[in-house]
Design a protein around this motif. Structure first.
Motif, PDB file in Angstrom:
ATOM      1  N   PRO A   1       0.810  -1.215   0.000  1.00 22.46           N
ATOM      2  CA  PRO A   1       0.000   0.000   0.000  1.00 22.46           C
ATOM      3  C   PRO A   1       0.840   1.261   0.000  1.00 22.46           C
ATOM      4  O   PRO A   1       1.977   1.277   0.477  1.00 22.46           O
ATOM      5  CB  PRO A   1      -0.775  -0.122   1.313  1.00 22.46           C
ATOM      6  CG  PRO A   1       0.135  -0.896   2.202  1.00 22.46           C
ATOM      7  CD  PRO A   1       0.833  -1.875   1.300  1.00 22.46           C
ATOM      8  N   ALA A   2       0.256   2.304  -0.524  1.00 20.23           N
ATOM      9  CA  ALA A   2       0.870   3.611  -0.374  1.00 20.23           C
ATOM     10  C   ALA A   2       0.611   4.075   1.056  1.00 20.23           C
ATOM     11  O   ALA A   2      -0.504   4.007   1.539  1.00 20.23           O
ATOM     12  CB  ALA A   2       0.263   4.598  -1.370  1.00 20.23           C
TER      13      ALA A   2
ATOM     14  N   GLU B   1      -9.223   7.296  -3.802  1.00 21.83           N
ATOM     15  CA  GLU B   1      -8.337   7.115  -2.644  1.00 21.83           C
ATOM     16  C   GLU B   1      -7.715   5.725  -2.687  1.00 21.83           C
ATOM     17  O   GLU B   1      -7.806   4.946  -1.750  1.00 21.83           O
ATOM     18  CB  GLU B   1      -9.123   7.320  -1.337  1.00 21.83           C
ATOM     19  CG  GLU B   1      -9.727   8.694  -1.167  1.00 21.83           C
ATOM     20  CD  GLU B   1      -8.676   9.765  -0.889  1.00 21.83           C
ATOM     21  OE1 GLU B   1      -7.505   9.397  -0.603  1.00 21.83           O
ATOM     22  OE2 GLU B   1      -9.010  10.957  -0.960  1.00 21.83           O
ATOM     23  N   ARG B   2      -7.044   5.440  -3.781  1.00 25.11           N
ATOM     24  CA  ARG B   2      -6.530   4.089  -3.968  1.00 25.11           C
ATOM     25  C   ARG B   2      -5.454   3.734  -2.937  1.00 25.11           C
ATOM     26  O   ARG B   2      -5.475   2.637  -2.366  1.00 25.11           O
ATOM     27  CB  ARG B   2      -5.987   3.905  -5.385  1.00 25.11           C
ATOM     28  CG  ARG B   2      -5.650   2.449  -5.657  1.00 25.11           C
ATOM     29  CD  ARG B   2      -5.468   2.118  -7.122  1.00 25.11           C
ATOM     30  NE  ARG B   2      -5.510   0.661  -7.270  1.00 25.11           N
ATOM     31  CZ  ARG B   2      -6.599  -0.040  -7.520  1.00 25.11           C
ATOM     32  NH1 ARG B   2      -7.741   0.594  -7.680  1.00 25.11           N
ATOM     33  NH2 ARG B   2      -6.564  -1.349  -7.613  1.00 25.11           N
TER      34      ARG B   2
ATOM     35  N   SER C   1      -4.106   0.545   1.658  1.00 23.56           N
ATOM     36  CA  SER C   1      -3.561   0.511   3.010  1.00 23.56           C
ATOM     37  C   SER C   1      -4.537  -0.150   3.969  1.00 23.56           C
ATOM     38  O   SER C   1      -4.146  -0.970   4.808  1.00 23.56           O
ATOM     39  CB  SER C   1      -3.242   1.935   3.485  1.00 23.56           C
ATOM     40  OG  SER C   1      -2.216   2.516   2.720  1.00 23.56           O
ATOM     41  N   PHE C   2      -5.808   0.207   3.846  1.00 18.44           N
ATOM     42  CA  PHE C   2      -6.814  -0.410   4.716  1.00 18.44           C
ATOM     43  C   PHE C   2      -6.867  -1.916   4.488  1.00 18.44           C
ATOM     44  O   PHE C   2      -6.854  -2.702   5.451  1.00 18.44           O
ATOM     45  CB  PHE C   2      -8.193   0.200   4.476  1.00 18.44           C
ATOM     46  CG  PHE C   2      -9.279  -0.545   5.215  1.00 18.44           C
ATOM     47  CD1 PHE C   2      -9.477  -0.327   6.561  1.00 18.44           C
ATOM     48  CD2 PHE C   2     -10.053  -1.502   4.571  1.00 18.44           C
ATOM     49  CE1 PHE C   2     -10.428  -1.037   7.268  1.00 18.44           C
ATOM     50  CE2 PHE C   2     -11.013  -2.217   5.266  1.00 18.44           C
ATOM     51  CZ  PHE C   2     -11.200  -1.985   6.622  1.00 18.44           C
TER      52      PHE C   2
ATOM     53  N   TYR D   1      -9.033  -4.530  -6.627  1.00 20.36           N
ATOM     54  CA  TYR D   1      -8.246  -4.483  -5.395  1.00 20.36           C
ATOM     55  C   TYR D   1      -7.776  -5.856  -4.904  1.00 20.36           C
ATOM     56  O   TYR D   1      -6.716  -5.948  -4.288  1.00 20.36           O
ATOM     57  CB  TYR D   1      -9.052  -3.805  -4.279  1.00 20.36           C
ATOM     58  CG  TYR D   1      -9.080  -2.299  -4.384  1.00 20.36           C
ATOM     59  CD1 TYR D   1      -8.023  -1.523  -3.884  1.00 20.36           C
ATOM     60  CD2 TYR D   1     -10.164  -1.644  -4.983  1.00 20.36           C
ATOM     61  CE1 TYR D   1      -8.044  -0.143  -3.976  1.00 20.36           C
ATOM     62  CE2 TYR D   1     -10.180  -0.261  -5.078  1.00 20.36           C
ATOM     63  CZ  TYR D   1      -9.127   0.495  -4.587  1.00 20.36           C
ATOM     64  OH  TYR D   1      -9.157   1.853  -4.695  1.00 20.36           O
ATOM     65  N   VAL D   2      -8.578  -6.886  -5.113  1.00 21.77           N
ATOM     66  CA  VAL D   2      -8.249  -8.184  -4.538  1.00 21.77           C
ATOM     67  C   VAL D   2      -8.456  -9.275  -5.563  1.00 21.77           C
ATOM     68  O   VAL D   2      -9.076  -9.073  -6.616  1.00 21.77           O
ATOM     69  CB  VAL D   2      -9.124  -8.493  -3.297  1.00 21.77           C
ATOM     70  CG1 VAL D   2      -8.935  -7.426  -2.228  1.00 21.77           C
ATOM     71  CG2 VAL D   2     -10.583  -8.639  -3.662  1.00 21.77           C
TER      72      VAL D   2
END
Length: 340
Positions: A25-26, A233-234, A239-240, A334-335
């Motif tokens: 993650p960023a 908010e990638r 990160s989450f 994302y996954v």
């Protein structure tokens, strides 16, 4: 894409990182985010990630907001009151996705063969009156939180398989359903094992079947966020998911794989008890926490075949628009997705 306040989100409901794992993650630079949760063992991925500093390591300052049902969480995501949440797919969530307000971005709780899962229940009063099998629930009252909830979906799938009709009875909150089952005001229900098993042992109701027997590989809950977060908010969203997935790994190691032995399980129970069954002493809470152990998807992998089945059911019941597609509901960037 739209921005909604909570009132507008309620109106829209109409009453109703790569395949091999998450990308690095960023760092979100200590960004404050609110995470929606229920006080269930099945939400332990978030609790572990918070308590063991995985969210903080990913640059997130997490604050929890607790709910008592799935649909209010969907409203809170759409209105921007919370940023991320883990909950079941509901008619309200789908409707808000159709309006461009939210996106499912990952998987959480899943029914897995060999791991004790959700149960179908018959109230003790009904059982004593001769309703001893799920088929005997024909024409009887079946408890749900709201029309279009996951309870509604689970009840309908079972009823279709058994060839029966159920009288769905919305009671809004899990606590109210437990009271109605104990007093015999409703005849049947389905719920996670940490609620089902101890109260069955205490005589509050009888376990009549497993949800997995009727809905194999059921993606019970999902990770979701606002469409704005998913699109704009990638780094924060990655990160989450990274922090959450570390929490899931620790939970699975301690409670399912038991790589840390009894000591590791006891440590995890202590952590979870900070959030689940907080009104009970640890020794009384521990058995229910253990009973609630189910598989949480590694790396938040999402079973899209199960999500599609749920979407199709909501559409068949007229609870959401017939033209809504899986892409409307899910951001699969994302996954890892499975079952496609």
């Amino acid at each position: 894409m739209i921005t909604l306040n909570r009132r507008k989100a309620l109106a829209l409901m109409g009453g109703t990182l790569a395949a091999s794992g998450l990308a690095a993650p960023a760092i979100a630079m200590n960004k404050k985010v609110k995470v929606g949760a229920l006080r269930f063992t099945s939400h332990s991925g978030s609790f572990v990630a918070f308590e063991r500093g995985y969210f903080a390591e990913a640059g997130l300052d997490v604050e929890f907001e607790f709910f008592q049902a799935a649909q209010p969480m969907a409203v809170a995501i759409a209105s921007g009151d919370i940023d991320y949440a883990v909950t079941a797919i509901s008619g309200g969530l789908i409707s808000l996705a159709d309006k461009g307000a939210i996106k499912v971005i990952g998987g959480a709780l899943t029914e897995e063969e060999g791991i004790d899962g959700q149960k179908y229940l018959i109230s003790s009063a009904s059982y004593d009156a001769g309703i001893t099998t799920l088929k005997d629930l024909d024409g009887k009252k079946y408890a749900v939180t709201q029309a279009g909830s996951s309870f509604h979906y689970m009840g309908s799938k079972m009823a279709a398989a058994e060839g029966i009709d159920l009288r769905f009875t919305p009671l809004q909150k899990v606590g109210a359903i437990i009271g109605a089952m104990k007093s015999g005001q409703v005849d049947g229900w389905s719920i996670v094992p940490h609620i089902a098993k101890p109260l069955a042992k205490a005589g509050a109701w009888h376990i009549a079947g497993n949800v997995s027997d009727y809905i194999p590989d059921y993606q019970v809950t999902t990770v979701f966020t606002s469409a704005k977060n998913a699109a704009d908010e990638r780094g924060q969203t990655e990160s989450f998911l990274a922090g959450y997935s570390k929490g899931v790994d620790d939970y699975a190691a301690a409670m399912i794989d038991k790589t840390g032995g009894d000591a590791g399980q006891d440590e995890m129970i202590d952590l979870i008890h900070k959030y689940v069954y907080t009104d009970r002493p640890r020794e009384k809470a521990a058995p229910s926490i253990v009973n609630g152990t189910m598989r949480l998807s590694k790396n938040a992998a999402l079973n899209v075949a199960s999500v599609q089945d749920q979407l199709s059911w909501f559409q068949s019941e007229g609870l959401v628009g017939a033209d809504i597609t899986l892409d409307t509901l899910v951001d699969d960037s994302y996954v890892e997705t499975v079952g496609a």
